[in-house]
Scaffold this active site. Structure first.
Site, mmCIF file in Angstrom:
data_model
loop_
_atom_site.group_PDB
_atom_site.id
_atom_site.type_symbol
_atom_site.label_atom_id
_atom_site.label_comp_id
_atom_site.label_asym_id
_atom_site.label_seq_id
_atom_site.Cartn_x
_atom_site.Cartn_y
_atom_site.Cartn_z
ATOM 1 N N HIS A 195 34.549 32.046 42.652
ATOM 2 C CA HIS A 195 33.464 32.729 41.929
ATOM 3 C C HIS A 195 34.014 33.932 41.171
ATOM 4 O O HIS A 195 33.680 34.152 39.994
ATOM 5 C CB HIS A 195 32.394 33.166 42.937
ATOM 6 C CG HIS A 195 31.314 34.019 42.358
ATOM 7 N ND1 HIS A 195 30.105 33.511 41.920
ATOM 8 C CD2 HIS A 195 31.253 35.363 42.141
ATOM 9 C CE1 HIS A 195 29.351 34.497 41.469
ATOM 10 N NE2 HIS A 195 30.025 35.642 41.590
ATOM 11 N N GLU A 196 34.862 34.711 41.821
ATOM 12 C CA GLU A 196 35.420 35.899 41.168
ATOM 13 C C GLU A 196 36.401 35.517 40.064
ATOM 14 O O GLU A 196 36.433 36.150 39.001
ATOM 15 C CB GLU A 196 36.094 36.799 42.208
ATOM 16 C CG GLU A 196 35.192 37.259 43.343
ATOM 17 C CD GLU A 196 33.930 37.956 42.863
ATOM 18 O OE1 GLU A 196 33.918 38.479 41.736
ATOM 19 O OE2 GLU A 196 32.938 37.978 43.623
ATOM 20 N N HIS B 2 34.499 34.692 37.041
ATOM 21 C CA HIS B 2 34.101 35.884 36.286
ATOM 22 C C HIS B 2 35.198 36.264 35.289
ATOM 23 O O HIS B 2 34.920 36.593 34.132
ATOM 24 C CB HIS B 2 33.859 37.061 37.233
ATOM 25 C CG HIS B 2 32.461 37.153 37.759
ATOM 26 N ND1 HIS B 2 31.350 37.185 36.939
ATOM 27 C CD2 HIS B 2 31.984 37.239 39.039
ATOM 28 C CE1 HIS B 2 30.253 37.288 37.687
ATOM 29 N NE2 HIS B 2 30.610 37.312 38.956
ATOM 30 N N GLU C 143 26.012 35.638 36.638
ATOM 31 C CA GLU C 143 26.236 35.231 38.025
ATOM 32 C C GLU C 143 26.028 33.730 38.198
ATOM 33 O O GLU C 143 26.786 33.069 38.916
ATOM 34 C CB GLU C 143 25.305 36.003 38.968
ATOM 35 C CG GLU C 143 25.702 37.441 39.189
ATOM 36 C CD GLU C 143 27.126 37.582 39.686
ATOM 37 O OE1 GLU C 143 27.503 36.888 40.659
ATOM 38 O OE2 GLU C 143 27.879 38.374 39.092
#
EC number: 3.4.24.-
Length: 303
Positions: free
Chosen positions: A144-145, A148, A224
């Site tokens: 997930h990071e 980003h 997100e």
């Protein structure tokens, strides 16, 4: 969540310093010397607005390390740290990214990514997250990071912040000028901005700044969902990300420092409009309803 709130507070601090400096140097007096010059005011607002946002971007990684007291893993000291670095390396390779710095910080479950560019990024996780999740779930959080970073979310946020900064500065000074003229009346000779201008423009800047943060947080929530989808793609399976979010839902997610609230894996504010993250239930529902990420099909060889 950490990244966005840190970015917002740093941005506000930089804008405040630049605005005060401009006032001391007489920029406001120059803009209103012969009536308000709207073109020059807009140029000034854009210069300060985007300048403040990009300065905040350049400071983001340093501020993140400082505010969380994160320790960058330069040489893994144990198997867990070695696994953490290796997992980020594999995910970054899948995403076509340079290897980011990897860090650990003490605290309840959370994680964040930040940095001025894809080649100068940082991915950090808390000790609480490492202790409360299995490795597959932690890998999903790391994905997930990394997503980003892959999506360029910090740069996107900077551009959005630059635009809203520009409007905040422009509108607050334009309305401050109108209030000042109204208070002076038609008979008073203008010799530059008066006390009405200074007080009202600062008040408008605070009010519009709060409203602008709602816009920034709205876009943060949208990013997100993209990062969750990106994590599922990098993992080749959406279940680990769903499981990680469900685990977070059953834990007391770590509260990152206010100045860092936008890039963590969990969090949000007390009011939905000011929350940098969507509700966990909405994120899980979006992942469950999405088309499963495609996985490579093994080629068949003839005998």
């Amino acid at each position: 969540m950490k990244r966005v709130v840190l970015f917002l507070l740093t941005n506000l601090a930089v804008i405040a310093v630049l605005s005060i400096t401009a006032r001391i140097l007489g920029v406001d007096r120059f803009l209103t010397a012969n009536g308000l010059n709207m073109g020059m005011l807009l140029a000034f607002a854009a210069l300060i607005g985007f300048g403040g946002a990009f300065i905040s971007l350049l400071m983001s990684k340093t501020m993140a390390k400082w505010s969380t007291r994160a320790r960058v893993i330069e040489r893994p000291g144990n198997q867990d740290e070695a696994w953490l670095v290796d997992t980020v390396r594999q995910l970054s390779k899948k995403a076509g990214l340079p290897m980011p710095e990897v860090a650990i910080f003490d605290g309840a479950p959370n994680a964040f990514a930040t940095g001025a560019s894809k080649s100068k990024s940082l991915v950090a996780v808390s000790t609480g997250l490492l202790q409360s999740m299995d490795r597959k779930q932690v890998a999903a959080v790391l994905a997930h990071e990394v997503a980003h970073v892959e999506n360029g979310d910090m740069v996107t946020l900077t551009l959005i912040q630059g635009v809203v900064n520009t409007f905040v500065i422009f509108l607050s000074r334009a309305l401050g000028y109108l209030v000042d003229n109204f208070l002076r009346g038609d008979n008073e000779e203008s010799t530059g901005p008066g006390i009405g201008y200074w007080i009202s423009s600062i008040a408008f800047e605070i009010v519009f700044g709060v409203l602008a943060s709602i816009v920034v947080m709205y876009f943060s929530r949208k990013r997100e969902f993209r990062a969750d989808a990106g994590a599922a793609k990098l993992m080749g399976d959406r279940r680990p990300m769903i499981d990680a979010l469900r685990t977070l839902g059953g834990l007391q997610a770590g509260q990152l420092p206010k100045e860092m609230a936008a890039s963590g894996i969990a969090g949000g504010g007390m009011m939905a409009l000011f929350s940098s993250h969507p509700p966990l239930e909405s994120r899980i529902a979006a992942l469950e309803s999405a088309t499963p990420p495609s996985t490579p099909t093994p080629s068949r060889r003839g005998s």
